[in-house]
Design a protein around this motif. Structure first.
Motif, PDB file in Angstrom:
ATOM      1  N   LYS A   1       0.718  -1.264   0.040  1.00 34.48           N
ATOM      2  CA  LYS A   1      -0.011  -0.237   0.009  1.00 34.48           C
ATOM      3  C   LYS A   1       0.795   1.247   0.068  1.00 34.48           C
ATOM      4  O   LYS A   1       0.641   2.387  -0.698  1.00 34.48           O
ATOM      5  CB  LYS A   1      -0.844   0.106   1.252  1.00 34.48           C
TER       6      LYS A   1
ATOM      7  N   LEU B   1       1.101   3.998  -3.201  1.00 35.18           N
ATOM      8  CA  LEU B   1       1.005   5.480  -2.824  1.00 35.18           C
ATOM      9  C   LEU B   1       2.274   6.577  -3.084  1.00 35.18           C
ATOM     10  O   LEU B   1       1.913   7.738  -3.542  1.00 35.18           O
ATOM     11  CB  LEU B   1       0.605   5.732  -1.524  1.00 35.18           C
ATOM     12  N   SER B   2       3.302   5.944  -3.068  1.00 33.70           N
ATOM     13  CA  SER B   2       4.577   6.804  -2.841  1.00 33.70           C
ATOM     14  C   SER B   2       5.060   6.557  -4.351  1.00 33.70           C
ATOM     15  O   SER B   2       5.832   7.433  -4.689  1.00 33.70           O
ATOM     16  CB  SER B   2       5.841   5.737  -2.015  1.00 33.70           C
ATOM     17  N   GLU B   3       4.682   5.723  -5.156  1.00 34.08           N
ATOM     18  CA  GLU B   3       5.228   5.709  -6.528  1.00 34.08           C
ATOM     19  C   GLU B   3       6.791   5.511  -6.488  1.00 34.08           C
ATOM     20  O   GLU B   3       7.508   5.882  -7.500  1.00 34.08           O
ATOM     21  CB  GLU B   3       4.770   6.812  -7.426  1.00 34.08           C
TER      22      GLU B   3
ATOM     23  N   GLU C   1       8.382  10.489  -0.421  1.00 40.05           N
ATOM     24  CA  GLU C   1       6.988  10.182  -0.302  1.00 40.05           C
ATOM     25  C   GLU C   1       6.618   8.996   0.739  1.00 40.05           C
ATOM     26  O   GLU C   1       5.731   8.978   1.388  1.00 40.05           O
ATOM     27  CB  GLU C   1       6.125   9.804  -1.587  1.00 40.05           C
TER      28      GLU C   1
ATOM     29  N   ILE D   1       4.376   9.286   3.929  1.00 40.80           N
ATOM     30  CA  ILE D   1       2.985   8.609   4.205  1.00 40.80           C
ATOM     31  C   ILE D   1       3.420   7.978   5.354  1.00 40.80           C
ATOM     32  O   ILE D   1       2.335   7.981   6.396  1.00 40.80           O
ATOM     33  CB  ILE D   1       3.132   7.399   3.193  1.00 40.80           C
TER      34      ILE D   1
ATOM     35  N   GLU E   1      -5.144   5.147   5.029  1.00 40.37           N
ATOM     36  CA  GLU E   1      -6.430   5.756   4.134  1.00 40.37           C
ATOM     37  C   GLU E   1      -6.841   6.807   5.118  1.00 40.37           C
ATOM     38  O   GLU E   1      -6.934   7.900   4.453  1.00 40.37           O
ATOM     39  CB  GLU E   1      -7.476   4.655   4.041  1.00 40.37           C
TER      40      GLU E   1
ATOM     41  N   SER F   1      -1.045  10.468  -3.827  1.00 41.92           N
ATOM     42  CA  SER F   1      -0.064  10.126  -4.434  1.00 41.92           C
ATOM     43  C   SER F   1       0.585  11.426  -5.103  1.00 41.92           C
ATOM     44  O   SER F   1      -0.390  12.211  -5.612  1.00 41.92           O
ATOM     45  CB  SER F   1      -0.067   8.981  -5.595  1.00 41.92           C
TER      46      SER F   1
END
Ligand SMILES: Nc1ncnc2c1ncn2[C@@H]1O[C@H](COP(=O)(O)OP(=O)(O)OP(=O)(O)O)[C@@H](O)[C@H]1O
Ligand SMILES: [Mg+2]
Length: 298
Positions: free
Chosen positions: A246, A250-252, A257, A261, A283, A289
């Motif tokens: 997950k 989101l962080s790519e 990032e 997160i 969440e 992102s």
């Protein structure tokens, strides 16, 4: 509540008993994690620093995407070679072994040497004549025994007109030769493009890549290290597939990032009393992102 907190690094255990506000403050404070690529980059910079003076000094270009840890690495390097104040030097002359500057946006010679003089702590310098600025900067760098010049945001060279770009690249080459010190450039792929546009510079700069992260063992190690440093009272198991996946999505794959997160989720874990990070809690932080943010911005 008090416990042993075996999931935490020994240095973080005492923090886990602190109240929520001070733990949130700790969570939000930058910390240094010596992941493998960062250590390799540091070793490469140390290596050029230890080179004896010669006509052709080796230069490095630390290159990677934005928000991926480049500046943190050169800051770490600078911290391990701190300046020596005049009062502490045997001969009463201040030393700055590592001079780190930022390439100004829309750079010209005046701004370039101005940035160097700023870093050397000069408040006033001849504003009118570039040649006088240049002489002063070079003289002060010699006096301060600068052993390596780190130029962050090197891609800013490209923000000027082409002729100006050429002049600045020539200037870099000249400065390295004149002082016989290695240059460490730091920037995005654009910086690499700038260096490669000049044949003579291209063969003087060795690129050191800091690419995006993969979802691999090194990534999971990073998560485990981060988890051990954040003063949550319960283990989260960040490196477990569900959470690691997950966070990665989101962080790519961008280090800044990933850290953002996890630290945002950790702060919510403290204030909500959950004391551990879960997919649901991530969440709840409403993290968007990088791609999503860019979409929002247009
Ligand atoms: N070694 C590290 N240990 C812990 N956190 C790190 C480390 N390196 C980077 N980070 C995190 O990533 C963020 C971005 O790092 P940094 O500012 O060095 O990126 P950058 O590559 O210089 O980005 P830019 O190209 O935009 O200047 C930091 O603010 C920090 O939160
Ligand atoms: Mg940076």
């Amino acid at each position: 509540m008090s416990g042993d907190y075996p999931h935490l690094h020994p240095s973080a255990r005492a923090w886990a008993d602190e109240d929520a506000p001070s733990r949130v403050r700790r969570i939000r404070t930058d910390r240094w994690i010596g992941y493998a690529r960062a250590q390799a980059a540091l070793a490469a910079i140390e290596d050029v620093l230890s080179f004896p003076k010669r006509t052709r000094m080796p230069n490095l270009l630390l290159v990677g995407p934005t928000n991926n840890g480049k500046t943190m690495i050169v800051e770490k390097f600078r911290r391990s070679h701190p300046p020596i104040a005049a009062v502490d030097a045997e001969d009463g002359i201040a030393r700055v072994p590592v001079l780190k500057m930022q390439m100004p946006a829309g750079p010209d010679e005046r701004r370039f040497f101005g940035a160097i003089l700023d870093e050397l702590g000069m408040d006033h310098w001849p504003k009118e004549r570039v040649a006088a600025q240049q002489n002063l900067a070079v003289r002060l760098m010699r006096t301060a025994d600068v052993r390596v010049l780190v130029i962050d945001e090197l891609h800013n060279v490209l923000s000027g007109p082409v002729l100006q770009q050429r002049r600045l690249l020539n200037l870099l080459r000249w400065l390295g030769n004149e002082l016989q010190i290695p240059l460490v450039g730091v920037g995005t792929a654009e910086a690499l493009r700038a260096i490669r546009s000049d044949d003579q510079l291209a063969n003087r700069f060795e690129p050191v890549a800091l690419p995006l992260w993969d979802e691999d063992e090194a990534y999971r190690r990073l998560l485990s290290t981060l988890e051990a440093l954040l003063p949550l009272r319960k283990p989260s198991g960040l490196a477990q597939p569900a959470l690691a996946g997950k966070i990665f999505a989101l962080s790519e794959g961008v280090l800044g990032e990933i850290v953002s997160i996890v630290t945002r989720a950790a702060a919510v874990a403290v204030t909500s009393g959950a004391e551990a990070i879960s997919p649901r809690l991530i969440e709840k932080t409403g993290f968007i992102s990088p791609t999503g943010r860019r979409r929002v911005a247009v």
